[in-house]
Design a protein around this motif. Structure first.
Motif, PDB file in Angstrom:
ATOM      1  N   LEU A   1       0.837  -1.207   0.000  1.00 47.40           N
ATOM      2  CA  LEU A   1       0.000   0.000   0.000  1.00 47.40           C
ATOM      3  C   LEU A   1       0.874   1.260   0.000  1.00 47.40           C
TER       4      LEU A   1
ATOM      5  N   VAL B   1       1.054   4.113  -2.910  1.00 45.99           N
ATOM      6  CA  VAL B   1       0.665   5.489  -2.617  1.00 45.99           C
ATOM      7  C   VAL B   1       1.741   6.447  -3.112  1.00 45.99           C
TER       8      VAL B   1
ATOM      9  N   THR C   1       1.678   6.334  -7.161  1.00 49.11           N
ATOM     10  CA  THR C   1       0.484   6.726  -7.909  1.00 49.11           C
ATOM     11  C   THR C   1      -0.039   8.076  -7.453  1.00 49.11           C
ATOM     12  N   PHE C   2       0.707   8.739  -6.571  1.00 55.34           N
ATOM     13  CA  PHE C   2       0.222   9.994  -6.003  1.00 55.34           C
ATOM     14  C   PHE C   2       0.069  11.082  -7.063  1.00 55.34           C
TER      15      PHE C   2
END
Ligand code: HEM
Ligand code: HEM
Lengths: 126, 152
Positions: B126, B130, B133-134
């Motif tokens: 996760l 994060v 792909t932010f």
């Protein structure tokens, strides 16, 4: 086979307490980190969601919890360096007790620098 | 005391061999990893705490725009990525040791470790996703919540 574990506390002196403190702080930091990554991941949902959760942390109770977390990290880090020196530095075992006092001294100095500033942010608002 | 020679061992430090000892020196590598990662984590975590908690307005400054401003910089992305992996590997290995010390029944040990490795893997995946792909400027978000470079 014994029914109960003999226990992992031995009758050491400072060494036992520093070992226990190292273990407890490491354990706490790990669980903080699990939650920390989860709440940071809210940035992928929306700015509003992230800001509202982080905003709910900006109160005196959480401010004190953050101070406690930093204290745990600072102790674990400095004592971890001590453990590493005991293992790798030829004179480490000889000075391990002295180094524990240095760890405690550095801990006090670091927290004395950190706490006033952090508490001013928490209680002073800006 | 009569003189007694030390018993002879060919290579006392060699890993044990045989079907049940396929692990070899795994525990030694884990021990070494705890020390190497510890040294690196001091720098990464103290830097993280200084930038996020001490400098500027400290904790009061943290919001979406703050995170977006940091992760627009690949250096901070890399910093957080390495910190995430190292801290999770170090912490998971440390908690594994603690489980080995306190959970005596093999079933309990296995159970705790499955939960430990499962949650660690989820959190690492996760956290990595994060970071990669932010999007610092998500469309249709109010501009006052975004970093200033989004309105340019
Ligand atoms: C109260 C103290 C802390 C605050 C206020 C804080 C704040 C933040 C913030 C705002 C972010 C978003 C990205 C960034 O700013 O770099 C972040 C990410 C992160 N923090 Fe912290 N942090 C704290 C303590 C820690 C500690 C002690 C650790 C390590 C054990 C840690 C590990 C991480 C990691 C690994 C990420 C990246 C998460 C991801 O990949 O999604 N933080 N933190
Ligand atoms: C800040 C830099 C850090 C340093 C220098 C450091 C150093 C160390 C060292 C040297 C050990 C091995 C102790 C031994 O073998 O007796 C250790 C154990 C451990 N560390 Fe860290 N560490 C750091 C950060 C962290 C973080 C961020 C976490 C949590 C995510 C953590 C969790 C643990 C745990 C759970 C143990 C096992 C304790 C035990 O077996 O009693 N540490 N640390």
């Amino acid at each position: 086979m014994p029914e109960r574990p003999a226990g992992t506390l031995y009758r050491g002196r400072e060494g036992m307490w520093s070992w226990l403190a190292h273990r407890v702080t490491g354990f706490l930091i790990f669980f903080f980190l699990l939650v920390h990554v989860l709440d940071t991941s809210l940035v992928r949902i929306s700015p509003e969601t992230y800001n509202s959760i982080i905003g709910s942390y900006k109160n005196p109770v959480m401010g004190l919890a953050e101070a406690g977390l930093v204290a745990a990290v600072v102790f674990h880090a400095f004592n971890g360096i001590r453990v590493i020196l005991v293992d790798f530095w030829a004179k480490g075992p000889k000075y391990q007790r002295t180094m524990l006092w240095i760890v405690i001294g550095l801990f006090v100095v670091t927290m004395a620098g950190f706490l006033p500033r952090h508490l001013a942010h928490v209680f002073g608002g800006q | 005391m009569p003189y007694r020679p030390m018993p002879e061992l060919a290579t006392p430090r060699a890993p044990q061999r045989g079907l049940l000892h396929r692990q070899g020196n795994a525990d030694m590598y884990a021990w070494l990893f705890m020390r190497v990662s510890g040294v690196l984590l001091v720098v990464l975590i103290f830097g993280h705490l200084f930038v996020n908690l001490v400098s500027g307005r400290g904790i009061q400054a943290i919001d979406f725009a703050f995170v977006a401003g940091k992760w627009a910089n690949p250096l901070w992305q890399l910093w957080d990525l390495i910190m995430l992996w190292l801290a999770m590997a170090h912490g998971t290995n440390g908690v594994r040791t603690i489980i080995n010390d306190y959970a005596e029944r093999p079933g309990a040990r296995l159970g705790f470790k499955i939960v430990l490795y499962g949650s660690a893997a989820l959190v690492v995946i996760l956290g990595t996703l994060v970071i990669f792909t932010f999007n610092p400027c998500p469309p249709s978000s109010p501009a006052d919540l975004l970093p200033s470079f989004c309105n340019g």
